[in-house]
Scaffold this motif. Structure first.
Motif, PDB file in Angstrom:
ATOM      1  N   LYS A 126       0.867  -1.181   0.000  1.00  0.00           N
ATOM      2  CA  LYS A 126       0.000   0.000   0.000  1.00  0.00           C
ATOM      3  C   LYS A 126       0.906   1.233   0.000  1.00  0.00           C
ATOM      4  N   GLU A 146       2.777   4.377   1.387  1.00  0.00           N
ATOM      5  CA  GLU A 146       3.267   4.649   2.747  1.00  0.00           C
ATOM      6  C   GLU A 146       2.255   5.446   3.565  1.00  0.00           C
ATOM      7  N   VAL A 192      -0.814   5.270   3.644  1.00  0.00           N
ATOM      8  CA  VAL A 192      -1.878   4.418   4.187  1.00  0.00           C
ATOM      9  C   VAL A 192      -1.439   3.834   5.528  1.00  0.00           C
ATOM     10  N   TYR A 193      -0.226   3.283   5.545  1.00  0.00           N
ATOM     11  CA  TYR A 193       0.297   2.742   6.803  1.00  0.00           C
ATOM     12  C   TYR A 193       0.337   3.833   7.883  1.00  0.00           C
ATOM     13  N   ILE A 218      -3.117   4.827   9.366  1.00  0.00           N
ATOM     14  CA  ILE A 218      -3.665   3.816  10.282  1.00  0.00           C
ATOM     15  C   ILE A 218      -3.025   3.976  11.656  1.00  0.00           C
ATOM     16  N   LEU A 219      -1.716   4.119  11.646  1.00  0.00           N
ATOM     17  CA  LEU A 219      -0.992   4.256  12.904  1.00  0.00           C
ATOM     18  C   LEU A 219      -1.329   5.586  13.579  1.00  0.00           C
ATOM     19  N   MET A 266      -4.732   5.381  15.205  1.00  0.00           N
ATOM     20  CA  MET A 266      -4.756   4.561  16.414  1.00  0.00           C
ATOM     21  C   MET A 266      -4.021   5.220  17.570  1.00  0.00           C
ATOM     22  N   PRO A 292      -6.550  -0.802   3.579  1.00  0.00           N
ATOM     23  CA  PRO A 292      -6.215  -2.059   4.259  1.00  0.00           C
ATOM     24  C   PRO A 292      -7.339  -3.090   4.172  1.00  0.00           C
ATOM     25  N   PRO A 351      -9.463   2.853  12.173  1.00  0.00           N
ATOM     26  CA  PRO A 351      -8.122   2.958  11.567  1.00  0.00           C
ATOM     27  C   PRO A 351      -8.109   2.464  10.121  1.00  0.00           C
TER      28      PRO A 351
END
Lengths: 380, 380
Positions: A13, A15, A17-18, A21-22, A25, A204, A251
């Motif tokens: 995916k 970067e 996107v990662y 999500i983090l 959260m 995701p 997330p």
């Protein structure tokens, strides 16, 4: 590993996107739409932002008509079972995924009839065949935008027109096309659009969505807390609450929003052209190998970046196993959850070895796949 | 921000949870159970690992009886609607969440009768009242393990025995207790256990699960690709496939596994004792403030780490707003998706201000909350 299994889920995916999500959260990991504190409001905003991006991508006027689901399968089940009642008739094609075929098979038990239009050997459905199948009880036409086995692009524009003229609802399964091909729900007369968040949209796993045209009454199949009208024992009628009970995948949805932003910034045309180029390169180069049989249109303009092949009479799983173990290439063999498709293209016993390309694949990946196929053929 | 809204979702999560989600996505971001290549197998392993951890935590013999869902609401809908048929009778309590109340209200339309047992003002259900409500058509007793409004711990052991003796299925909603209290499905005679992954289990939003006792036939409500028996148009009977159609939330489930590992390493006792200490400290300190009315048992041994209060006749939303804006404290006001609960405790109009503590809260957080409540009371 060379990843050529993007029709199952895209990898990697972007970067962003990662990171999203983090970030969601770690900084705003509250429950959206429930409490009113800053973190909860920020979480709610993140979901609404995703809804607005989806609306923009598919030319949907009202973002509240977009329902987040856990995957495309849930979206298809909701649409099909929520719309069809005893006595209704539904039309679909022989190129569908089990996420369409299994629900309509189940509905036979409550008296919903279906017609499965036989497609050509390349997986193409004739719009006139669909038109002929319409009867006075036909309530829904449901079909994929592109086959998950052969990539074959379906004439959804023509069929959308046929549906509209006949006053029949049109449900499109865009699992293999959303995020790569232009899908304008108004231009294409789409009443219901189901898709995953984790394929072409680059979000995701754990995300999917259903667009429901305004005014269309789809029965919900989950009830619970919506954070709205808590005093009532019946599910609220307003959208999206009616269909989104319980805590959402905040997330995941925040990640999906970044996937869509990446697509908008890159441009659908650029993504599609890149995938078309890889697909055509692959088709052209393996066409010369005499043991290889290619299924589908064999033309990147007429198919999504999905190519199914077989090598001689070899079992598709065996070939995929060698590609993985010896060449470190990830593909998917077998029936791909689409039994009628394999009857249509003549591979119900053998299955197919499916190569599917994504925006992050390079020419070199295709070359490596072609070289591996050649080597396997030589060894046989 | 001081986060005291852990009953909505726990925050923060252990670092290992964030890391696992990212690791899964970046390194093994394939679709589990579909293809056979290394990345897909690793993704599948990650899901199976989570299933085994869940089984160990709740003393479930066969991990395949654990169904991953998108949240507890989906798990409750699946259990309730999948089990009950026309003519059946279900017993529940007045302390339930709308994720139980709304499905059983919907089922009234197809002829499923229900009895809602009135609980005491502190939210406690009398097991003998449940026993008295059983009739020859009673098929299910469904109840929460602890109220999401007052924290009241329910006598599920006694009611499990009553259900077993009567041959009735027992469904427990462990949304407020899983990961903090010991839940042994065999010892407690639990046939169905529904819970979220993102509360006490410390996993991410977008996860939940349903345990189904072996031999219990629950009708599925989603069909689609399962990666198994692709050639068949009917949903496979085997578990968990029957209930898990479509791509799962692999990164979410990988994160959930790490949440459970954290709980096992830390120990349920230690987590519970910490939460009990915070709860008792909070109750003790606010008991002296004369404008404050506390609902529920007012005893940390008899309630989960959830305390609902009101200040005089002030609207609960107004108090929560001040706590957020002035004191940077996150709580949840209102009805908390549990209308009958508020009728039971007498707060249907006012709602309550809910403080809910998690393992990562400290004494200082409770002190800050108490100081804020005192200051608000002085200003009024």
């Amino acid at each position: 590993m060379i990843y050529l299994d993007n029709a199952a889920t895209t990898y990697p995916k972007p970067e962003s996107v990662y990171e999203a999500i983090l970030h969601q959260m770690k900084n705003f990991g509250a429950n959206p739409g429930r409490s009113g504190h800053k973190m909860a409001i920020e979480a709610g905003r993140s979901i609404f932002n995703a809804r607005e991006l989806v609306a923009r991508l598919f030319n949907i006027d009202n973002p509240m008509q977009i329902i987040f689901t856990s995957n495309a399968t849930e979206a298809l089940n909701l649409a099909i079972k929520g719309l069809l009642k005893a006595g209704d008739h539904v039309i679909t094609t022989s190129m569908e995924h089990n996420s369409v075929l299994r629900p309509i098979t189940t509905l036979e038990k409550i008296g919903v009839k279906n017609t499965i239009i036989q497609c050509s050997g390349a997986g193409y459905v004739e719009p006139s065949d669909v038109k002929k199948a319409i009867n006075e009880n036909t309530k829904l036409i449901v079909m994929t935008h592109a086959s998950n086995v052969t990539g074959t692009l379906m004439p959804i524009e023509e069929i959308g027109k046929i549906a509209k003229e006949a006053g029949i609802n049109f449900l499109v399964d865009a699992a293999q096309t959303a995020g790569v091909y232009e899908i304008d729900v108004k231009k294409l007369n789409i009443d219901l659009l189901a898709l995953p968040g984790h394929k072409g949209l680059l979000g995701p796993q754990g995300t999917g969505l259903l667009y429901i045209r305004e005014g269309l009454d789809i029965m919900h199949f989950k009830e619970g807390g919506t954070g709205s009208k808590s005093e009532e024992l019946v599910q609220p009628e307003m959208l999206p609450d009616r269909y989104e009970s319980g805590t959402p995948n905040t997330p995941g949805i925040a990640g999906l929003a970044k996937g869509i932003e990446f697509i908008m910034e890159t441009g659908l045309d650029k993504i599609r052209q890149h995938e078309e180029a890889l697909t055509q390169q692959f088709i052209d180069e393996i066409s010369h190998i005499h043991q290889v049989k290619i299924y589908g249109p064999k033309d990147a303009k007429r198919q999504a970046a999905v190519v199914s092949i077989n090598i001689g009479e070899e079992d598709s799983s065996e070939i995929a196993y060698i590609l993985d173990k010896v060449f470190n290439i990830a593909v998917r063999p077998g029936l791909h959850c689409a039994p009628h498709t394999h009857k249509t293209i003549g591979t119900f016993e053998q299955g197919t070895v499916r190569f599917s390309f994504g925006y992050f694949n390079k020419k070199e990946d295709v070359e490596a796949a072609v070289a591996a196929i050649k080597e396997i053929c030589e060894q046989l």
